[in-house]
Each structure stands twice: as structure tokens, then as C-alpha cells.
Write a protein that holds these residues in place. Structure first.
Motif, PDB file in Angstrom:
ATOM      1  N   ARG A 190      15.113   4.747  29.087  1.00  0.00           N
ATOM      2  CA  ARG A 190      16.490   4.436  28.739  1.00  0.00           C
ATOM      3  C   ARG A 190      17.164   5.712  28.271  1.00  0.00           C
ATOM      4  O   ARG A 190      16.509   6.631  27.773  1.00  0.00           O
ATOM      5  N   PRO A 191      18.487   5.803  28.387  1.00  0.00           N
ATOM      6  CA  PRO A 191      19.192   7.036  28.010  1.00  0.00           C
ATOM      7  C   PRO A 191      18.992   7.352  26.530  1.00  0.00           C
ATOM      8  O   PRO A 191      18.907   6.466  25.692  1.00  0.00           O
ATOM      9  N   THR A 192      18.933   8.642  26.234  1.00  0.00           N
ATOM     10  CA  THR A 192      18.890   9.072  24.846  1.00  0.00           C
ATOM     11  C   THR A 192      20.205   8.690  24.170  1.00  0.00           C
ATOM     12  O   THR A 192      21.279   8.934  24.701  1.00  0.00           O
ATOM     13  N   ARG A 193      20.107   8.067  22.988  1.00  0.00           N
ATOM     14  CA  ARG A 193      21.321   7.654  22.286  1.00  0.00           C
ATOM     15  C   ARG A 193      21.800   8.787  21.391  1.00  0.00           C
ATOM     16  O   ARG A 193      21.012   9.473  20.746  1.00  0.00           O
ATOM     17  N   ALA A 194      23.106   8.992  21.379  1.00  0.00           N
ATOM     18  CA  ALA A 194      23.679  10.061  20.579  1.00  0.00           C
ATOM     19  C   ALA A 194      23.503   9.754  19.107  1.00  0.00           C
ATOM     20  O   ALA A 194      23.665   8.620  18.668  1.00  0.00           O
ATOM     21  N   GLY A 195      23.164  10.778  18.313  1.00  0.00           N
ATOM     22  CA  GLY A 195      23.021  10.590  16.888  1.00  0.00           C
ATOM     23  C   GLY A 195      22.133  11.638  16.258  1.00  0.00           C
ATOM     24  O   GLY A 195      21.634  12.551  16.923  1.00  0.00           O
ATOM     25  N   ALA A 196      21.936  11.511  14.948  1.00  0.00           N
ATOM     26  CA  ALA A 196      21.072  12.433  14.204  1.00  0.00           C
ATOM     27  C   ALA A 196      19.613  12.107  14.499  1.00  0.00           C
ATOM     28  O   ALA A 196      19.206  10.941  14.416  1.00  0.00           O
ATOM     29  N   ARG A 197      18.818  13.119  14.804  1.00  0.00           N
ATOM     30  CA  ARG A 197      17.426  12.893  15.210  1.00  0.00           C
ATOM     31  C   ARG A 197      16.450  13.485  14.191  1.00  0.00           C
ATOM     32  O   ARG A 197      16.698  14.543  13.609  1.00  0.00           O
ATOM     33  N   TYR A 198      15.340  12.777  14.033  1.00  0.00           N
ATOM     34  CA  TYR A 198      14.285  13.208  13.113  1.00  0.00           C
ATOM     35  C   TYR A 198      12.929  13.032  13.787  1.00  0.00           C
ATOM     36  O   TYR A 198      12.639  11.982  14.359  1.00  0.00           O
ATOM     37  N   ASP A 199      12.098  14.081  13.704  1.00  0.00           N
ATOM     38  CA  ASP A 199      10.688  13.921  14.050  1.00  0.00           C
ATOM     39  C   ASP A 199      10.042  13.162  12.903  1.00  0.00           C
ATOM     40  O   ASP A 199      10.061  13.630  11.752  1.00  0.00           O
ATOM     41  N   TYR A 200       9.470  12.010  13.209  1.00  0.00           N
ATOM     42  CA  TYR A 200       8.858  11.168  12.184  1.00  0.00           C
ATOM     43  C   TYR A 200       7.358  11.120  12.410  1.00  0.00           C
ATOM     44  O   TYR A 200       6.896  11.010  13.550  1.00  0.00           O
ATOM     45  N   ARG A 201       6.592  11.185  11.318  1.00  0.00           N
ATOM     46  CA  ARG A 201       5.132  11.175  11.440  1.00  0.00           C
ATOM     47  C   ARG A 201       4.531  10.307  10.345  1.00  0.00           C
ATOM     48  O   ARG A 201       4.895  10.404   9.172  1.00  0.00           O
ATOM     49  N   SER A 202       3.593   9.433  10.750  1.00  0.00           N
ATOM     50  CA  SER A 202       2.851   8.591   9.817  1.00  0.00           C
ATOM     51  C   SER A 202       1.365   8.750  10.125  1.00  0.00           C
ATOM     52  O   SER A 202       0.839   8.094  11.027  1.00  0.00           O
TER      53      SER A 202
ATOM     54  N   GLU B  53       0.847  -1.190   0.000  1.00  0.00           N
ATOM     55  CA  GLU B  53       0.000   0.000   0.000  1.00  0.00           C
ATOM     56  C   GLU B  53       0.882   1.239   0.000  1.00  0.00           C
ATOM     57  O   GLU B  53       2.098   1.149   0.216  1.00  0.00           O
ATOM     58  N   ARG B  54       0.284   2.348  -0.243  1.00  0.00           N
ATOM     59  CA  ARG B  54       1.007   3.627  -0.194  1.00  0.00           C
ATOM     60  C   ARG B  54       0.967   4.146   1.240  1.00  0.00           C
ATOM     61  O   ARG B  54      -0.092   4.183   1.871  1.00  0.00           O
ATOM     62  N   LEU B  55       2.106   4.551   1.758  1.00  0.00           N
ATOM     63  CA  LEU B  55       2.187   5.071   3.121  1.00  0.00           C
ATOM     64  C   LEU B  55       2.734   6.488   3.079  1.00  0.00           C
ATOM     65  O   LEU B  55       3.875   6.716   2.688  1.00  0.00           O
ATOM     66  N   GLU B  56       1.888   7.441   3.482  1.00  0.00           N
ATOM     67  CA  GLU B  56       2.331   8.830   3.585  1.00  0.00           C
ATOM     68  C   GLU B  56       3.083   9.007   4.897  1.00  0.00           C
ATOM     69  O   GLU B  56       2.636   8.551   5.951  1.00  0.00           O
ATOM     70  N   GLN B  57       4.230   9.654   4.837  1.00  0.00           N
ATOM     71  CA  GLN B  57       5.013   9.899   6.036  1.00  0.00           C
ATOM     72  C   GLN B  57       5.908  11.109   5.793  1.00  0.00           C
ATOM     73  O   GLN B  57       6.136  11.496   4.647  1.00  0.00           O
ATOM     74  N   ASP B  58       6.364  11.705   6.877  1.00  0.00           N
ATOM     75  CA  ASP B  58       7.299  12.813   6.703  1.00  0.00           C
ATOM     76  C   ASP B  58       8.337  12.819   7.811  1.00  0.00           C
ATOM     77  O   ASP B  58       8.131  12.260   8.896  1.00  0.00           O
ATOM     78  N   TYR B  59       9.468  13.438   7.492  1.00  0.00           N
ATOM     79  CA  TYR B  59      10.610  13.519   8.392  1.00  0.00           C
ATOM     80  C   TYR B  59      10.997  14.984   8.564  1.00  0.00           C
ATOM     81  O   TYR B  59      11.038  15.740   7.601  1.00  0.00           O
TER      82      TYR B  59
END
Length: 211
Positions: free
Chosen positions: A171-183, A143-149
Motif C-alpha cells: 500500500r502507498p506510504t502515508r504522509a506523516g512523521a516517521r519513527y523507527d520503532y523497536r521492541s 509487565e515492563r516493555l523496553e522499546q525505543d523510537y
């Protein structure tokens, strides 16, 4: 953002939404990449083994995805092919519902979130839609899944622990690049954390990187 090359392998423990484990291997394929992996999982009393073989081009658009399922109901196999410009075929048949999608997203896998972040290369503060050809885990329906980052400030290794939803201890926040993800289709939002190679480290309620 420019990511480092992928490692030779990675692994995730799937949690909360399902119990399972995923291992993936990464190979240079011409000017692109080949991603080969397998997930074994139990969800809502159902068991499944899903293997995948993905080919992406130099711009990280998915060009071919072969997915195989083994479950209690038997074995199934799926072939997705794309011209890299948003036109797809499902098992050889044209699939207009996927027009405009550049990525494949496997419900069974944490690996496929790697594809849009590499392709879009968002800087902090930038946002982009990333509709995908979404493959269901238990029947390989598409199926088609709309999402955004939306790229947000990177996580600090010394950040305070964030509380997850559910009954687990924070749990501790892991270091790295972060993205708000929405579906929107799943009414789901979270913050995804990726490593320097653009592989998921932490996918709340879904998976956590273990290797």
C-alpha cells in the motif's frame, strides 16, 4: 517536534496480528488530556472487548489508566496509577518492576503509541528509549516493555509504495512523521507513521488509521 492538538475522535482497523476495530475519543483534561476508547478484536481464535480511560499530564506522562476487559472467560478490570516520575501502582499496590516508565502501552490499542511521541518530541535524527507499563489484551496482566523510537525523515505523500511483510498487496506510504520503532522483547521492528496530531496512521502488521 510540536504536534497539533488532538482531534475529537479517531479510529483504526486492526489487521494481520488480529482482526478488529478501535475507536478513541480525546478530551482536554485540565492541562493534560483524557483518552477514552474501545477495541473489539479476534486473535488466534480468542475474542475480546477492551475499553480504556487514560489520563496524561501536561508533559504527556501517563498518570492514570483504567482498563476493562470482557472476554469468554469473563470480565476483568485494571487500575494503573503513576506519579508522573516513573513510580507506579497496580490496583493500589506498589509496582517496582515499572520504575522509570512514563507511559502505558496497551497491547489492544494503537492509541497508546501517541503518548511517547508527544512526550519525547523528537526531532529528525534523535532517538530515545521509552520503557512502558505494558498491558496484555486477554488477561490485563502488566509487565515492563523496553522499546525505543528514532525519528527519521517524514514520509512524502508521493512516495512509492512500500512492500509489507505477509501476503497483502503493498500500500502507498502515508504522509506523516516517521519513527523507527523497536521492541526487543518481541523481536519486532517497524516504521511507524504519525499524523500532525501525533496519532498513528500506519502501524505495520498491527493497525491502520481509517478515521
Amino acid at each position: 517536534m510540536v504536534f497539533a492538538p488532538l482531534p475529537s475522535a479517531a479510529a483504526w482497523r486492526h489487521e494481520l496480528s488480529r482482526d478488529g476495530f478501535e475507536v478513541a475519543y480525546f478530551h482536554v483534561d485540565g492541562s493534560g488530556w483524557r483518552l477514552i476508547g474501545c477495541t473489539t478484536a479476534v486473535e488466534a481464535g480468542q475474542t475480546a472487548v477492551v475499553s480504556y480511560d487514560l489520563i496524561v499530564d501536561a508533559g504527556w506522562a501517563t498518570r492514570r489508566a483504567t482498563v476493562a476487559l470482557q472476554s469468554e472467560s469473563g470480565a476483568r478490570r485494571l487500575l494503573l496509577e503513576s506519579d508522573g516520575h516513573g513510580r507506579w501502582r497496580i490496583d493500589g499496590e506498589r509496582a517496582p518492576l515499572l520504575d522509570g516508565c512514563l507511559d502505558v502501552d496497551l497491547e489492544s490499542s494503537a492509541t497508546t503509541n501517541t503518548l511517547p511521541v508527544h512526550r519525547m518530541q523528537l526531532e529528525v535524527g534523535e532517538q530515545a528509549e521509552a520503557p512502558a507499563a505494558y498491558v496484555r489484551m486477554f488477561d490485563l496482566s502488566v509487565e515492563r516493555l523496553e522499546q525505543d523510537y528514532r525519528r527519521i525523515a517524514d514520509a512524502d505523500a508521493d512516495a512509492d509504495a512500500d512492500a509489507d511483510s505477509g501476503s497483502r498487496e503493498p500500500r502507498p506510504t502515508r504522509a506523516g512523521a516517521r519513527y523507527d520503532y523497536r521492541s526487543p522483547a518481541f523481536d519486532f521492528e517497524c516504521v511507524l507513521v504519525f499524523d500532525e496530531s501525533g496519532l498513528v496512521l500506519d502501524y505495520p502488521e498491527i493497525a491502520v488509521r481509517v478515521a
